[in-house]
Design a protein around this motif. Structure first.
Motif, short mmCIF file in Angstrom:
data_model
loop_
_atom_site.label_atom_id
_atom_site.label_comp_id
_atom_site.label_asym_id
_atom_site.label_seq_id
_atom_site.Cartn_x
_atom_site.Cartn_y
_atom_site.Cartn_z
N ASP A 131 54.92 -41.04 -33.59
CA ASP A 131 54.54 -42.07 -34.56
C ASP A 131 55.04 -43.42 -34.04
O ASP A 131 56.24 -43.70 -34.06
CB ASP A 131 55.17 -41.76 -35.92
CG ASP A 131 54.75 -42.76 -36.99
OD1 ASP A 131 54.04 -43.73 -36.65
OD2 ASP A 131 55.15 -42.58 -38.15
N PRO A 132 54.13 -44.28 -33.59
CA PRO A 132 54.56 -45.56 -33.01
C PRO A 132 55.12 -46.54 -34.02
O PRO A 132 55.62 -47.59 -33.62
CB PRO A 132 53.28 -46.10 -32.37
CG PRO A 132 52.18 -45.45 -33.11
CD PRO A 132 52.68 -44.09 -33.51
N THR A 133 55.06 -46.22 -35.32
CA THR A 133 55.61 -47.13 -36.34
C THR A 133 57.07 -46.84 -36.63
O THR A 133 57.67 -47.51 -37.47
CB THR A 133 54.81 -47.03 -37.65
OG1 THR A 133 54.98 -45.72 -38.21
CG2 THR A 133 53.33 -47.30 -37.42
N THR A 134 57.63 -45.82 -35.99
CA THR A 134 59.02 -45.43 -36.27
C THR A 134 59.92 -45.81 -35.11
O THR A 134 59.47 -46.19 -34.03
CB THR A 134 59.12 -43.92 -36.51
OG1 THR A 134 58.69 -43.23 -35.32
CG2 THR A 134 58.24 -43.51 -37.67
N GLY A 135 61.21 -45.69 -35.34
CA GLY A 135 62.19 -45.98 -34.31
C GLY A 135 62.82 -47.34 -34.49
O GLY A 135 62.37 -48.16 -35.30
N PRO A 136 63.89 -47.61 -33.75
CA PRO A 136 64.62 -48.87 -33.90
C PRO A 136 63.81 -50.09 -33.45
O PRO A 136 64.05 -51.19 -33.93
CB PRO A 136 65.86 -48.67 -33.01
CG PRO A 136 65.43 -47.63 -32.02
CD PRO A 136 64.50 -46.72 -32.74
N SER A 137 62.88 -49.89 -32.55
CA SER A 137 62.06 -51.01 -32.08
C SER A 137 60.61 -50.55 -31.97
O SER A 137 60.08 -50.34 -30.88
CB SER A 137 62.56 -51.53 -30.73
OG SER A 137 61.80 -52.64 -30.29
N PRO A 138 59.96 -50.36 -33.12
CA PRO A 138 58.61 -49.78 -33.12
C PRO A 138 57.58 -50.68 -32.44
O PRO A 138 57.64 -51.90 -32.54
CB PRO A 138 58.31 -49.62 -34.61
CG PRO A 138 59.15 -50.64 -35.29
CD PRO A 138 60.40 -50.73 -34.47
#
Length: 251
Positions: free
Chosen positions: A59-66
């Motif tokens: 999911d490219p909308t997640t993570g600390p720096s999406p």
């Protein structure tokens, strides 16, 4: 502008994909294929589209720096990056990152020299001269005042010093070696380049040692190595190969 073969192939393939179909039967087949595709509206939120894949999708909308954000409507949105104005915040930084600029310091001044006590015009190069030692030093001094800091020496060697082996090329008292020492003694800040090639010293007029009409590559490289080292020892900052020999040398 250079275009790679891969880009050209991609353009051709893309053009072919949208080219008119030649026959009626192909037109009918294409229409059928389009109708078979899912033409439902796309959900901009992309919610749940990967639920039934049978595997976990990133999911490219997640993570600390999406890489992808969401807009006010919840749709996926590629956030616009701020322009790196830090690269223009001061003259010092601008000077460091500036690319397309030419100043006198970028030029290398070719100096044609000979052992005479006077200058000789080079007919095939209007406005250019073979300089005496005194004239050469004057040219270097004036060029440095104008911001030109690099010079390359091209000698005219006396004919009685030329041989097939071009041994004069590495004579520490030769015209180029003397000139290097003179320039560096008076103008140590000057960058002196030399032309590593045997043709000015060859009685054959070639860049290499000749036997039976053939240039002997390895013999020539042997002589060129001597020439380069001798010029470096005389004080040259850069020894520049122009001999066109197959050698594997890194000058």
């Amino acid at each position: 502008m250079k275009i790679s073969a891969a880009v050209i192939a991609l353009c051709v393939a893309s053009t072919n994909a949208f080219a008119p179909v030649a026959s009626h039967s192909n037109n009918k087949q294409t229409a059928t294929m389009l109708k078979a595709g899912n033409m439902d509206p796309v959900d901009a939120t992309m919610t749940g589209i990967d639920d039934n894949l049978g595997y976990e999708a990133f999911d490219p909308t997640t993570g600390p720096s999406p890489a992808v954000s969401r807009n006010n409507n919840g749709g996926v949105w590629v956030k616009q990056r701020a322009r790196p104005r830090r690269n223009r915040k001061s003259e010092g930084v601008r000077a460091m990152v500036r690319e397309n600029i030419v100043t006198p310091a970028n030029f290398i001044y070719p100096l044609f020299i000979h052992s005479e006590d006077h200058n000789t015009e080079i007919v095939s190069m209007p406005g250019c001269f073979r300089h005496s030692e005194e004239s050469m030093m004057k040219e270097v001094g004036e060029a440095l005042e104008l911001g030109v800091r690099a010079f390359v020496l091209f000698p005219k060697v006396d004919d009685d010093l030329k041989t097939n082996l071009a041994c004069e090329a590495y004579n520490p008292e030769g015209i180029v070696h003397r000139s290097i020492r003179m320039i560096k003694a008076k103008y140590p800040e000057a960058i002196v380049c030399t032309d590593v090639a045997l043709d000015p010293y060859s009685d054959q007029g070639h860049d290499g040692v000749v036997e039976n009409g053939v240039i002997l590559n390895d013999i020539t490289v042997n002589q060129l190595c001597k020439q380069a080292v001798s010029q470096a020892r005389a004080g040259a900052d850069i020894v520049a190969p122009s001999d066109m020999q197959v050698s594997g040398r890194v000058m």
